[in-house]
Structures are given as structure tokens and as C-alpha cells.
Scaffold this active site. Structure first.
Site, short mmCIF file in Angstrom:
data_model
loop_
_atom_site.label_atom_id
_atom_site.label_comp_id
_atom_site.label_asym_id
_atom_site.label_seq_id
_atom_site.Cartn_x
_atom_site.Cartn_y
_atom_site.Cartn_z
N GLU A 1 1.40 -0.01 -0.72
CA GLU A 1 1.31 -0.17 0.74
C GLU A 1 0.70 -1.50 1.16
OE1 GLU A 1 -0.57 3.36 2.22
OE2 GLU A 1 1.06 4.65 1.54
N LYS B 1 -1.88 -2.54 -3.53
CA LYS B 1 -2.83 -1.46 -3.33
C LYS B 1 -2.77 -0.52 -4.54
CE LYS B 1 -3.97 2.13 0.08
NZ LYS B 1 -3.39 2.95 1.16
N GLN B 2 -1.58 -0.38 -5.10
CA GLN B 2 -1.38 0.63 -6.14
C GLN B 2 -0.14 0.29 -6.95
OE1 GLN B 2 -0.53 2.70 -2.38
NE2 GLN B 2 0.05 4.34 -3.76
N TRP C 1 4.25 12.38 -0.84
CA TRP C 1 4.96 12.34 -2.11
C TRP C 1 4.03 12.61 -3.28
CZ3 TRP C 1 5.14 7.70 -5.58
CH2 TRP C 1 4.05 6.84 -5.34
N ASP C 2 2.73 12.57 -3.04
CA ASP C 2 1.74 12.85 -4.08
C ASP C 2 2.10 14.09 -4.88
OD1 ASP C 2 0.73 11.39 -1.89
OD2 ASP C 2 -1.33 11.89 -2.39
#
Lengths: 830, 830
Positions: B515, B627-628, B386-387
Site C-alpha cells: 500500500e 509497506k509490505q 484478503w487477509d
């Protein structure tokens, strides 16, 4: 009860084909040979003693689903390759090895081989006798040349000598003579090219995760082979686990006929071939005595010596003596363990088959655990699970406590591995592996494996039940307490306090017994079992300080237990989060369970069952649907913490959404169905569990006996219909005899006294059969002393609540709209 | 901001070693050669065009971290072996292949090889020029015999001819003559025994999941090899994917010296060796022209022909023409895409390096997607995530919309695979794979892979943004709408209505961008993005019916869309569950998020970061730790659905528990930090993203460029500091220029008109640089028409709220006791 497994494929109480498998209370017989379900019959007719097991392969060795001989704990290791790696994932795969096969004793008459599927059989009878533990086969074969031959064979794995198996074949030419050849073999099939290996290797994509892994490379490295006179000795070492194995074989022929013999052995094969000039009416009998010795580290040479000694002993004692001892052992087993249902020979046979499987799976397991399939197959890779503690140990504890102690000591010996695993998972104490042979976690799928932290509590639970039933405090104080302390530490560390004023202790990110819902918060089963674990640990440590100060000091020295942490365990236990939903009056399986959609089981076709083989885990996990009893299991194991109303509400709610895709489910559903009043349903669940392997209800009996279910059958009898409970060290009864049963009789050993429990429609009677100390049991709150004074009987006007079975539970359950339709935006599989 | 990645290892704004890498606004130069960080410099100096990429390996070919040449989408497949199987698990592993290496041009003087790490270098200068797209190296080498040699080399992958790369080496003996040998090679390293292969194979246990899989067997099967005169042609087929590849190489030497040449080719090697009697001061130059052609199915022979044609064309046009076109292409690129920060040469250099990487990753990707590492390395196996849609497409949409269209068409072409995957997951519509090359799901770990259903919405989101910015309705109506419809169907089917009176639509069992928390219910990001997806699908279909009735009819014929389902999408979107916690005033990341323990990041040592390499997923998932960016990313992408107060509260809460262990995090944190007023923090996040590869902040730059982060750098500049937003087809500005910056200038292409945005401390100015149609932008609610009439400027008294950066956010956040101590029963890692 639509949609539940209570109405699975079973429509009758006794689904066996009685022409082929006639009812007999003391044995399982087969009157018609079939090549079509060899996998199933190999399992049903397997013989074993908990250490050594041989599948019920035919003596001729050719036709087979799986030629299997297994030794509990004898395994190979392999590196688990995760398609995507992560920290702490299991590294060491462990798979039980198919050890060299001694079952083969081929027969040739006039150089024509006997092959059952094409042979002209005048008669065929194979039976596994539960009283003497011998598998027998008797056939009359008309050879292609028209000669009639009587062939009788026997196979027995000794309960008294765990390394020993004995086989024999007796051949009599009935009408006229013929040259007869018996070729008795030992074959390393693990590394051979036989059906087993080929089949396993071919599984490849879409493999069923319940089956064992196949190996691409040689597993058993030959170390030595020797033959001489009547004896063959082979030695091996497993390539990676370095476990060692020796097989010794003696042969003996008894006949008045002339014969010659020839011996051969190489690295993977041993053969003894007898050529006999058989005269009509003059029998010949070849007897094969086999010894298997295994070890984690002892040199093969030493194991070969041990095998030689085992064989020598049998030579001295004689083969018949082994059969006598086998019978004596089983007589004692049945005295301790038999469960009788009067006037129901079909059920009786099935019950005894199940109990006999328990003996075969556990009797001589000793240093090892109890694999999910015992020693009857390689299903689940020969691994040990929580099945042992929760499903099998009650039976052992109350009938053969020495075996229960062995199983618990096995876990004690795994404590160090459990401590390492806890550290991998960033926890204090010890975390027992979800599945293992050697103590290391072998579960490669953590969501339905490692995440089942409840195994720690299950082991502690079984330990406490064992000690309470036997009074074996010494075991608790010397070893058991270490398990309790290290598991309590794990729980206290795993959970956490939520400081929102309520001061509740939560356990997050775990999976309960139900594998159709994973990695949840405050799983009810886990929390109530952890609560038990924690409070028992505190209780035992405090009790030791008072009752056994020296043992206490040693334990403190060993484990560094402090009074602060003991206080913490008690505090945490008291504050454990117990999910409860006042609106529905039920205990949600986890904190979010009721927010999930309800799976529409009624509209899921049988072709899509079991769900796990037809739906991605993400899909299954998203729904309210159970593989197996979870809350309902808690209602059983921790029943004193739930009210009757709660039990009924929970049972009704969960029963409707439980698939029973695991064989661990039915027996538990049966027990609680009986307790809350669904008598008919209880019987249906019981029956489907009783026949799960006998009729191959789950389609995978070929992988081996569902041992947990066989233990569960005893649980359903004693706890379910017998109404026994053993909370807080007290033995209580509130029975639920099925209306169709005249009586139910079983035995429980309490503090060394064996109590016979005899239940009829209007009374329950207790008799001390063995042991001098009187024991106290309680029937519906009334204490009874059972001892030398003779039977004690209590009349029973009724047997618990009775709910009409045609009540539509589905309509009562949650997850429905007012018009009764299911709340399911998605209808999977339709 | 303790514990967040805002204060990661960066203490200064410009962390590069400026002696080694001097600041230069238009190129990255290296003045000191080092063998210690070859993996990093190979990535930093890689050249590529989105189709073909060559790592910055030295010409001599020996010293390397990874000799890598990659072609976007050229991959091998392998069966994924799950250690424990389940239905629907990904089956087909896909890994980008290291195609034959043409970078090697070895140099020998007096038969002594040049080897940089031991060579006596009088000077060394390597630079990658962002304006002409050429990697150049110039060294003066004093040979072991004491002779000084000037060696100049060039390497270029053409933006105008996607199959073409050109390399040259020029050697001049400075003081005295010598025999000089140039050995130019092409090597199949994928199947060779070089460092790359050995290293990958050795990874074995404990491998980093972010690295590519190694192959045990031959991947590139030789199909043809040919050499003649100055040309080498090699052809291969990948053993399992059956993809085909041809490599063609032409050589040319220019020199006044005497020389001889020798050609050699076999299946895995091609060599052109020039032996030159080099006189002092007389240069020799060898130029190598390389063509790579690949295909999914075209025969190798045909690809060889194509390679020959590419080489012939270059022979005709001449090599210098290729450099001219390269420069022209990049001039145009920078006119469209440049972002300028005045007076900050170090930042300017880093910004242009990042933008240049975007060109190198996307320019000629065309039929393929944009791999996570572009064509600079094999990290993440060359997969598309998806980046692309969320991090890279905004840049393309606003600067090179043709490339954005290519990337979206690539997804359109994957729709059938997405439909199959949806069926595997028991859903309607289409589910795009989480990671893939060929369209099939390749994520072997579903919890952080397949469960990220949000990819469907991410693709739809990027599609809608592209159409809104370009007005390319025709693309939407012909192809894009199919994506919208099939993803909307997936969402409507995946979620469900809870009939508890509130009539809310829930989506269960999914994973959001973060994640470190997986398989949750009502993930906020997923739900708001699904809401967008559903309502846009309804809107576009309804709009088509009115505006493009013929296209509408064709679409209905193709997809069978009904008005009922369109109504349902709108209804579902309106009723989407949006978790909100009134007590803290924040949006929980998922329905249970706030019930989790808070991970104690302050007490987690750097040696235990990133968490995923030191903690079992079960441990990480149990805590509030990210994580993000997850909710914070929603605040950016769907900012018009959140109030200012919510954004600030959410940002403060999540920033404190976000590790930034993913490089997708920092740029998003920067944008929202800027919006809510944490200016200094926004700049810190921006800087750490800007230098993530240049300084190897995540320790894995050697695996390739973090392409998503390079896209994020543009987002942080345009959306973060530039304050641009593009909700509902409107372009708005509310800038946040860092105080230390004089000005920020960037370009956005709106409906074909390129608008230059020039931001200073007290004004924002818009100029139409290209295109005739005036466009409307809005600054703080005030609409401006930008067109041919000349620049439009708006004064700005301030730039958004300014929160003092020394405010201790940690003390404000939830998950703490009243005394400020953390609520963490467990302190992982301590």
C-alpha cells in the site's frame, strides 16, 4: 473531428433563443420571463464588482433557484472529515457564505403581490447593460383587479465604491390609482430556511463535487442590529472562521403620492415598508443604498461604522452621481479591454458579456483572489484555483495590469501558508494550495487536487508575464522574486536525477491539468512549466544581482538564496525530462500515457457525459481520455519549445481523446487548433466556450459564471485568432482570422502603451491609442515600432496553414489497429 | 540487512518480560498486574470462538483501555461522507458494534471495592490456557481493613456452543469473615458514556485510519428488557443496519454462607447483586451463564427465545459439562493443528498462543468472514479483508478444512454484491469489496482499497487450494466455480491487449498488496495471481464438462459460460504481462517501479515510522519503498513460476526497501528468506511476527489481535521452515530448519489423511496419524507414499542454500550510485 468536443451540442454559431434574448452588442436582454431556468438567468444577470456580487434574482424575492449574495473571500471554515484518514490530508474546509440578501423589494398593489410566474405581464424586459453596469427591468403588469402598473427596477454594484450597491424600484399606476406597498428587505438567508439552504442540505448522497458544501449549523452569528429613520445596520460574525461582516441599508422614497413608512429590524431581518396611496400617472420610486463591509478580524462595531460612512457618503454625493461614476469606470474599462468582431452582432454581444464578466469577477477583488465563479455563485465553494493565473491573468495583464498586480500580490501574501504546505508534503520551498480561500489547502481529494503541483509554476508563469508586459521590475524585486525562489526550491526538491548516464531530471507522482489522469510521472505540462519556473527564478535572481544590488541583498537576507542553488535551478531546468515518443511523433502526456488503453469516446453516449459523473475515477484514470487540454495547454504556454510539426501531431492526437468535460479545455483547444491550421474547428471550440454559460452548455451555469472560460475567451481572441504570443518578453503576431469574420480588433497594453490591434483578412494594423513610449511588436518575424507616428500596418497574404476540417483525424491517431478499429478491450458504458 | 524490518526492535529471540509473563508451553500467564498496558493485555487475554469475543478486561470493570465484547458481523452502518465526492465511491460505512458487556462482576468486601491498580495484592496470577480455553485469575487481596481474601475467577467463550459464554467468581475470606457483595452486570457500553466511547469520540482530527469509527448517535435501540429470578434478557436493534441482538444472562450462587440477592434491569443495564455474610474459610461462588444471539433480520423476540433456550440447555446440562466439552474440542484442535518446536519453551508458548488465536478467530465464524482482528477488538471496524484468504486459509485448509469451507462459502454468498460492485466499476463479472462486513465495499480510500483488485484472485486462489487439499470437488462444482467464473470474467474485462506485435495482456490502474505504491500498471503480484485465476477458471470449467456433466450443465445454465470465453481466459492467462528487468535481473513491482527514487530508509528515523503516519501518501507513493511484501508474496504463492535465481534477486532487492509497516509483511519475508538461503534473517522475521502482538511491536495490539499475522506464523512454520509447497495439487517439501532448533513438528490434512511432519537437522519424517487413504508427498523431487504402513523418513544432508547473513545486501541492490551512495534527491523526513 468525431468524439472531440469540437462537435458538441453546438451546430450553429449562435445558439441563443433570439426571441427571448435578442442580439444587442452592448447588453444582454431578456424579453420573456421563465421560471424554468432561473438558475441560469440568475447567473447571466448577476451584478458584481469582484468584491461584492448579487445573483440576478427577481426583486420579488420568492421565485429563485438560489438567492445569492456573495462577498469574495468571506467564508466559513469547517473540519474536513475524511472517511479514511491519512497524514497531510487537507483539514480545513472553506466555503463562501451567502451574505444577507438585500435584493428583495416586494411589491403589492391592492394587497396583491407581484409574482412573475403567474402575473399577467403586458410587457417584460430585463437587461444587463455592459456600458453602464446596471441591471434594469421594466414590466407592465395587469393586476388581478385589472389595473395596469408599470414597474421599473434597477440594480447596480458599484465598480468605484467596492462596498456599495444600489437598487431601486419605480411604480406607476397607469390607469387608475391603488394602494401600493413596497416592502424592501434584508434577509440572512445563510441561516434561514429558504430554498437555497434546503436544496443544499438535501443534496446528501451522490452530490456533485463541483457544488458548495451546505452547513448544518448557524454560520452567521448576529452581533448587532439597529434601525432608525431610513437606515438599517446589521452585524455578524462567522461562527468558526470568525470573519466579521456588517451590512448597512439606507432607503429613500421619491413620490408625489401620500405615503407612510415603517421600519423593522431583528437579528436576521431588516424591513422598510412603504404604504403609498398611488394616484394614476404619479410615480413612486424607492431607492435602496447598501453597504457591505467584511474583515478577517476587525470588530463588527468598526465594520458597522464603516458601513455608516459609506452610506453617508452616498447621501452626500447623491445616488445619480454613483451611476455617472459607474458609467465612467466602464467607459475606461471598454477603452482598455474591448474586443470587436465586425458584422457579427450575436458574437459581439456574447464576447462583451464574457469580458463584462471578467470585470465583474476581478475589478475590485483586491486583497482577495478570483474565485472560480467570481461573485456570481457559490460553485466550487468560492475557492481560488490556478484558473486565475492561467486563464484570467493574461487579460488583466494586457488590459488592466493593476488588477493583475493585485491578484499576484494576493498569492504573495499566501506564501507563508504555501511554505507550511510544502513542509506537510515533505518538500522545501513553498507549495501553493490547489484550492483555497484563506491560504490553507482545502482540496479533500488529493489525486485531482494537491497532486497538481503545477500550480506553483502557473503562478510563477503569470508573474513573469505580468512583469514582462508591464516592466514592473520593482514589484518583481520586492515581492515577486520570493514566489519565484520558493517555487523553484519546491521543484528542485520535488524532482530527482536518474543516474543512468542520461542525467535527466524527473518529476514523479504529480497530476497535470487533465484531471482524468492523475498521479503520474513526468507529466509533460508540469515538467515544461517547472522548467520555465526554474530557469526564470535563476534568471531573475542573477539579473537582480546586476541590476538591483540593494534589492538583491535584501532578498538574499530574506530568503537565504545561495549561488549554488541558483546554479542548481538552471541545471535542473536544462535537464528536465520531456516525454517524447518518436514512433508517433507526439509528446505523451506522461511517461506512461501511451501505454494506456484508448477510451472509446465515439461509443460513449451523451447520457454518460461528463464522464466524471458516471465512471469511478479508477476507471477513467486507466484510459487515454482527457477531461481538458494538458499537453495542448503546454503547446500554448510554452509554444516556443515545440516545433510546428510537433504541435500539429500533438493537437491531432489529443484532440480526438479530449472530452472537454472541463470548461478550461475548449479555449485552449481553440488556440492551438487555430495555430496548427484547423480554422473551422478553432471557431467551433471558440463558440462553444463563448456560449458555455449563455446557453448553459455544461448544465451547471446555475452555480455561477465559469470565469476561467470568460478569460479563455479573451485568450482565444487575442492569442488564438489574433495570433499573439509573448514568449521571452517579445510580443509576436501570426494571426488566424476566421474566414467568416470581417475583422477582429483588440487592445493590449505594453509597457504602459495601449496598442490597438486591428486584424482583417489581408492585413494587421497596430495603433498606439494611449501612452507615449513606442513599443516593438513582431509580425511573422518582422519587427514593427508602434508609437505616436500613427498606425502601422502589415499585409498578410494568408493566415497560417489551413487544414481541411473534414480530414478524419481519428484515423490518423495512435491507439488504433491497422484496420482502423479502436484498441479497446473494454468499452466503458456500453 | 540494514533498513529492513529484519532487524527491527528485536534483538533477542524471546523479548517477553519473563518475570511478568513466565514461559509455559501451554498457557500465557501474567504474574504482575499493570495498568500501563491494559490495551495490550486485554487483547492478549481475550477469549472468543470466532462468533463471540470478549476482551481480557478485568472482572471489576473499571480499569480498562477498551471494554469490548464483539460479535463477528454484528455491525452498524453509516453513510460515508466523502469530503469530495466522485462516482462509485463507497457509500455505506460499516462498523462492528460493541455489544452489551457481561464481563463485569464487581466485588466489595466490607463495602470496599476491589480495584487492582491500588489493591494490596499478596499474589496475582492470570492465565489463558490453550488446552481448555479458559481464562483464569487468582489473587489474594489484603483489603484496606487488613483482611485477606482469595478471589478466583474464570471466563470462557464456548467453542461447542457458539452463543455461550460462562464466567464465575469465587471468593473466600481467608482470616476473618466480612460482608461480601458481588455485583454482576450487563452493560450496553456502545451507547454509554464509558471510556471506550469517550476515547473514540475524542479521536477527531489526525485519527489513525486503522481504528474503528465512533458513533455520535445511539446505535443499539432497546427493544425489550426483562428480568426475573436469576435471569436477565435484553433485546436491541441497531438503528441503521437493523441487525437484531438478544442477550440472556443466568446467575447461580453456590455457598454455605447466608446471602440475599437482588435483580435489576432497564434498557441499557442488567444487574444481579448478591450480599453474602461470608465466614472465614467458607467460599462463595457466583456463576454467570451468558447467551448472545444476533441476526440480520429475525425479530428481537425470536432472538430472546433463542437466548432463553441456550440458557435452559446449560441449566439442564450443567456448567461443568461445558468446560468438559471445551476441553474436548481443544484436544481435537491441537491434535489437528499443533506445531511443536522441541527444546524452545518460549517459542513454543508463542507459537501456541498464535495458533490458539486462529481458533478463537475462526472456529465458529460460520456464516461470517474472519475480521482482521478476529473478535478481540474493533480495529479496522471489524471488517473482512484478503487477509483471510491468503494468510489464514492455508492453516484452516490443512488443519480444519470445514472452517476453510465456511470462509469460502461466506465469499460465495457475497457474489451478488460483488457483481454489483463490478458494475459500479464498469466491469463484467464480480469484484469483491476490499473491505466489508455486509458485502458492500466500505473502503473509503480507493487508492489503497478498491484498487486492490487482486482480492478477486486471492479468493480464487484460496478456493483452489482448499479443493486441491481436500478433494472437495462437489463444493467446487456446486458453488466455488461461480467464484472462479465471475472473477475470471472480471480479469479478462479489466485488462487489455496491446497490439504492438508482442500480443501481451496488460492490467492497468490497480494496487498490489503493497500500500505504499498505489494505482499502477501491471503490478507483478496482481498479474501473476490474475493469471492463476484465469487459467484455473478455464481448467475447472473444462474439467467439469468431462467429469461432472450434470453440474456443468447447471453451471452453464446459471452463469451462461461459453466456450469462447473459456478459451479467452486461457489465452489471456498465457499472454499476461510479467514485468522483468534484465539489467537488474529482478521483477519490478509494476511497470514503472524501477523508475522511482529509492526511499532512504537508513536515514529515516524510527520516530518517523510507520511512514504512513508521518508522510502524505503522495510522498510515499513517489518512492521505491514498500509497506509490505508484494513481489515477494508472489514468489511464495506462485513460486513455481520463478527460478531460484530470480527469487534470490527479487528478495534481495525488495527486502532492503520493505519497511514492514504492515504485519502482513514479516511472515512472507521469512518464508522467502528461508527459501533463498537467508536462514538467520528468516528466523528474525519469523520471530518478530511471532511476537508482534505478544510484545506489541506495532504499537496497536490494543486494537485487537493481528489475525493475519497469526495465520502467517503457521505459514512461516509449515511453508518457510517446513519447506512445504502445494503448487499444482502436489505437496512438496524442501525444508529449512533453523540451526538453533532441534526439530519442528506439524500436521497437514491431505485428502482426509492427517500427516504428521517431523523435521530434524538431518531428516524429515512423515506419519499418517489419522485417515486410511495413503497420500503422496514429494521431498526434493522424490515421491513418498504416506499411509498406514507407518512413518516414512527421508535423510537430508543439508537444508537449502545458506547465505551468510552478514553479506551486505544493501550494497547489491539497485538504486545506488557506483560509489554506493543512495540515489535520493530528496531525503524525506531529514
Amino acid at each position: 473531428m468525431k468524439g472531440s468536443n469540437g462537435d458538441a451540442p453546438l451546430t450553429e454559431i449562435d445558439p441563443l433563443n433570439r426571441t427571448r434574448f435578442p442580439a444587442d452588442e452592448w447588453k444582454l436582454s431578456e424579453r420573456i420571463y421563465s421560471k424554468d431556468d432561473l438558475g441560469v438567468t440568475e447567473t447571466l444577470f448577476a451584478v458584481g464588482n469582484g468584491y461584492l456580487g448579487m445573483r440576478g434574482n427577481v426583486e420579488e424575492g420568492r421565485e429563485a433557484h438560489t438567492h445569492g449574495t456573495f462577498i469574495n473571500g468571506f467564508h466559513e471554515v469547517w473540519p474536513i472529515r475524511h472517511a479514511e484518514e491519512a497524514f497531510g490530508f487537507a483539514r480545513v474546509g472553506q466555503t463562501i457564505v451567502n451574505v444577507p440578501d438585500n435584493k428583495v423589494m416586494k411589491l403589492y398593489v391592492d394587497d396583491e403581490p407581484l409574482l412573475l410566474s403567474v402575473a399577467d405581464l403586458e410587457s417584460y424586459d430585463r437587461s444587463l447593460d455592459f456600458r453602464d453596469g446596471v441591471l434594469r427591468r421594466e414590466i407592465i403588469w395587469r393586476t388581478p383587479a385589472g389595473k395596469r402598473v408599470k414597474v421599473t427596477s434597477e440594480r447596480m454594484v458599484s465598480f468605484t465604491q467596492r462596498h456599495l450597491a444600489i437598487m431601486s424600484i419605480e411604480v406607476t399606476m397607469l390607469d387608475e390609482g391603488a394602494p401600493v406597498v413596497i416592502s424592501s428587505q434584508v434577509l440572512n438567508r445563510q441561516d434561514g430556511k429558504d430554498e437555497y439552504h434546503v436544496r443544499a442540505a438535501a443534496m446528501g448522497e451522490g452530490a456533485d463535487p463541483r457544488k458548495a458544501e451546505a452547513f448544518a449549523e448557524r454560520v452567521l452569528e448576529p452581533q448587532t442590529h439597529w434601525s432608525g429613520d431610513d437606515r438599517i445596520l446589521l452585524g455578524y460574525r462567522a461562527a468558526n472562521s470568525k470573519m466579521t461582516l456588517a451590512v448597512g441599508v439606507d432607503h429613500q422614497i421619491d413620490t408625489e403620492n401620500d405615503y407612510s413608512q415603517r421600519m423593522y429590524a431583528d437579528e436576521d431581518t431588516g424591513k422598510m415598508v412603504y404604504r403609498v396611496q398611488a394616484r394614476p400617472g404619479v410615480p413612486l420610486k424607492v431607492t435602496k443604498t447598501v453597504a457591505y463591509h467584511t474583515s478577517r478580524g476587525v470588530p463588527v462595531r468598526e465594520l458597522v461604522d464603516r458601513s455608516r460612512r459609506t452610506l453617508d457618503r452616498v447621501r452626500e454625493q447623491g445616488v445619480p452621481q454613483q451611476f455617472v461614476e459607474q458609467r465612467e469606470w466602464l467607459d475606461a474599462f471598454w477603452r482598455r479591454s474591448d474586443v470587436e468582431v465586425a458584422g457579427q452582432p450575436e458574437l459581439q454581444q456574447a464576447i462583451r458579456w464574457n469580458l463584462f464578466q471578467l470585470a465583474q469577477a476581478t475589478a475590485r477583488a483586491e486583497q482577495a483572489g478570483v474565485p472560480a465563479k467570481g461573485v456570481t455563485g457559490s460553485g466550487y465553494g468560492g475557492h481560488y484555483f490556478w484558473d486565475t493565473e492561467i486563464y484570467v491573468l493574461p487579460f488583466l495583464t494586457y488590459t488592466s495590469p493593476g488588477m493583475a498586480r493585485s491578484a499576484l500580490r494576493f498569492r504573495y501574501n499566501m506564501l507563508d501558508a504555501g511554505r507550511r504546505r510544502a513542509r506537510d508534503l515533505t518538500q522545501r520551498g513553498a507549495l501553493f494550495p490547489w484550492r483555497t480561500i484563506n491560504g490553507e489547502e482545502a482540496s479533500a481529494y488529493y489525486a485531482a487536487g494537491t497532486a497538481q503541483y503545477h500550480i506553483d509554476a502557473d503562478i510563477s508563469y503569470a508573474l513573469c508575464k505580468y512583469v514582462a508586459a508591464t516592466g514592473d521590475d520593482e514589484f518583481m524585486w520586492r515581492e515577486g522574486v520570493d514566489i519565484l525562489v520558493e517555487t523553484a526550491r519546491m521543484w528542485a526538491d520535488l524532482g530527482f536525477w536518474r543516474e543512468d548516464g542520461s542525467r535527466v531530471f524527473h518529476i514523479h507522482g504529480v497530476t497535470g491539468p487533465d484531471e482524468y489522469t492523475t498521479v503520474v510521472n513526468d507529466n509533460l505540462f508540469t515538467n515544461v512549466m517547472a522548467r520555465f519556473n526554474l530557469s526564470k527564478a535563476a534568471e531573475v535572481v542573477q539579473q537582480m544581482e546586476l541590476s538591483a544590488p540593494e534589492a538583491f541583498e535584501r532578498m538574499v537576507g530574506r530568503l537565504g538564496v545561495t549561488s549554488e542553488e541558483v546554479d542548481e535551478w538552471a541545471e535542473v531546468a536544462d535537464a528536465m525530462a520531456i516525454p517524447f515518443d518518436p514512433q508517433t511523433g507526439i509528446h505523451p502526456q506522461d511517461s506512461l500515457f501511451l501505454e494506456r488503453e484508448v477510451w472509446d469516446l465515439e461509443r460513449t453516449p451523451q447520457s454518460k457525459r461528463p464522464l466524471m459523473l458516471y465512471y469511478h475515477p479508477l476507471v477513467i484514470y486507466r484510459f487515454q481520455v482527457l477531461k481538458q487540454a494538458d499537453v495542448v495547454l503546454a503547446l500554448f504556454l510554452q509554444g516556443d519549445h515545440f516545433t510546428e510539426a510537433e504541435k500539429r501531431a500533438d493537437f491531432e492526437y489529443y484532440d480526438a481523446i479530449t472530452t472537454g468535460d472541463s470548461t478550461l479545455s475548449g479555449v485552449v483547444q481553440s488556440i492551438i487548433a487555430a495555430e496548427v491550421g484547423y480554422h473551422e474547428l478553432a471557431l467551433r471550440y471558440f463558440t462553444s466556450s463563448l456560449f458555455v454559460d449563455l446557453v448553459d452548455l455544461h448544465g451547471n451555469t446555475s452555480d455561477g459564471v465559469h470565469v476561467a472560460s470568460t478569460g479563455g475567451v479573451w485568450n482565444a481572441l487575442a492569442y488564438g485568432f489574433g495570433g499573439m504570443r509573448d514568449y521571452n518578453g517579445q510580443i509576436t503576431f501570426d494571426p488566424r482570422l476566421p474566414e467568416s469574420w470581417e475583422s477582429l480588433t483588440f487592445r493590449v497594453l505594453l509597457q504602459g502603451t495601449r496598442v490597438r490591434v486591428h486584424l482583417t483578412g489581408d492585413a494587421i494594423e497596430f495603433t498606439a491609442e494611449e501612452g507615449n513610449e513606442p513599443v516593438v511588436v513582431s509580425v511573422r518575424g518582422r519587427d514593427l515600432k508602434v508609437g505616436a507616428a500613427g498606425p502601422v500596418s502589415v499585409p498578410l497574404a494568408d493566415q497560417g496553414p489551413r487544414i481541411e476540417a473534414d480530414i478524419s483525424l481519428a484515423a490518423q491517431r495512435g491507439g488504433r489497429r491497422e484496420d482502423g478499429s479502436l484498441i479497446t478491450a473494454t468499452v466503458p458504458g456500453l
